[in-house]
Design an enzyme around this catalytic site. Structure first.
Site, PDB file in Angstrom:
ATOM      1  CG  HIS A  71       2.492   4.668  -1.908  1.00  0.00           C
ATOM      2  ND1 HIS A  71       3.616   4.003  -1.555  1.00  0.00           N
ATOM      3  CD2 HIS A  71       2.335   4.461  -3.234  1.00  0.00           C
ATOM      4  CE1 HIS A  71       4.126   3.407  -2.623  1.00  0.00           C
ATOM      5  NE2 HIS A  71       3.378   3.666  -3.647  1.00  0.00           N
ATOM      6  CB  SER A 131       3.143   1.771  -6.383  1.00  0.00           C
ATOM      7  OG  SER A 131       3.020   3.161  -6.266  1.00  0.00           O
ATOM      8  CG  ASP A 133       4.866   2.867   1.179  1.00  0.00           C
ATOM      9  OD1 ASP A 133       4.815   1.853   0.476  1.00  0.00           O
ATOM     10  OD2 ASP A 133       4.215   3.894   0.956  1.00  0.00           O
TER      11      ASP A 133
END
Lengths: 167, 180
Positions: free
Chosen positions: B96, B57, B123
């Site tokens: 992230h 990701s 998210d």
């Protein structure tokens, strides 16, 4: 231990040590690299300014930018992640920072550009404090290394005032 | 295969004092590894100072199998930083990038929103049901250093446990049979 295993052990240990020293060296040399990033970003147009059903203000902007990030690349840079953040203060929050647009630049030759974009992400406040608010635009970049330390940098680019009424 | 039978012979010929020395040296190796890990935890202030990237990701920045070094300083979280966070009801922490920060005036608490560089949306879909923001206590640390590929060792070992047992067995045998 047999001579073969012994030699293999020595060889692998030496190779790993050498690789570790090279990685550390590559990252350490980044300390002597000081980027001189040049950027000009301004708001061309407020496309949409309204209060959402949740009660939060929402803004959609068109940005005009000319950015030169070539100097952010060193020989240990894999890519540069660049984004423009809107930063402002409200009564409730001492600091609000919202990313409006971002881009991954994978090599130096694509690091200088001029473009006009509608912001990728909406500027959404926590609450409804944006009418007439002065907002600073700041260009941030994140040089992601091939190996070693990550480097963050930023320069303020401009500031603008949102309209006093919703559109 | 000569060295295998040689090793077996050497095991047979061990004396009790020698065995004890080997046990102690094995213990030293294990404890020093533990000391290094706990020491890193102290220095970095993060409960897990090194994490392995498991998903794509954050590509092309981080690929599966890369290693990140974490640091948890007192400095407030800011947009652009890459953080590792835990979500209630999820076992595996996520790596992230922060895209939004709201910091309270009175309590200095932060509301943070993250997004994977390679993901289309933010998210909120990954967070617990109804959760809109991450708070400070969800965040395990921010990524400060990067090392490619090394994490494959742990990925392979978790996914193919028999390789782990072979490796541990071989290392144990080497430690026991080595003469000094």
């Amino acid at each position: 231990m047999s001579p073969f295993v012994n030699r293999l052990n020595t060889l692998v240990t030496f190779a790993v040590l050498l690789l570790a020293i090279l990685c550390a060296g590559a990252s350490f040399l980044d300390c002597f690299h000081s980027p001189a990033v040049q950027a000009n970003v301004e708001v061309l147009k407020v496309n949409r300014f309204r209060r959402q059903l949740t009660g939060n203000d929402e803004v959609l902007l068109t940005l005009n930018m000319s950015i030169d990030l070539q100097s952010a690349f060193s020989w240990n840079t894999k890519q540069v992640f660049v984004f423009i953040a809107a930063e402002y203060e409200t009564e409730k929050n001492a600091f609000n920072q919202i990313s409006l647009w971002d881009l991954v630049i994978s090599d130096k030759h694509h690091a200088k550009f001029e473009t006009q974009v509608t912001s990728k992400y909406l500027l959404i406040d926590q609450g409804s404090n944006l009418r007439g608010k002065r907002v600073d635009l700041v260009l941030h970049w994140h040089a992601m290394p091939i190996t070693g330390r990550m480097i963050l940098g930023k320069i303020p680019v401009s500031s603008f005032q949102l309209p006093k009424a919703y559109t | 295969m000569g060295w295998v039978s040689e090793s077996l012979d050497s095991i047979r010929s061990l004396q009790i004092r020698h065995v004890l020395t080997q046990v102690v040296s094995l213990g030293m190796i294990v404890t020093s590894a533990l000391i290094i890990w706990k020491g890193l935890m102290c220095v970095t202030g993060s409960e897990s100072p090194v994490v392995v990237v498991l998903s794509g990701s954050m590509e092309p920045g981080f690929k599966r199998g890369d290693i990140l070094f974490l640091h948890m300083s007192k400095a407030p979280i800011r947009a652009g930083e890459i953080v590792v966070f835990n979500v209630d009801g999820r076992e595996i922490p996520i790596v992230h990038r922060v895209i939004k920060v709201h910091e309270r005036k009175d309590t200095k608490e932060v509301d943070v929103l993250t997004k994977g560089d390679n993901n289309f949306g933010d998210d909120r879909l990954l967070y617990a049901h109804g959760q809109l923001w991450l708070q400070q206590h969800h965040i395990m640390g921010r990524a400060v250093g990067f090392l490619p590929y090394v994490g494959w060792v742990t990925i392979i070992m978790t996914e193919k446990p028999f390789i782990k047992y072979i490796l541990i067995g071989a290392l144990g045998l080497l430690v026991i049979t080595s003469k000094e």
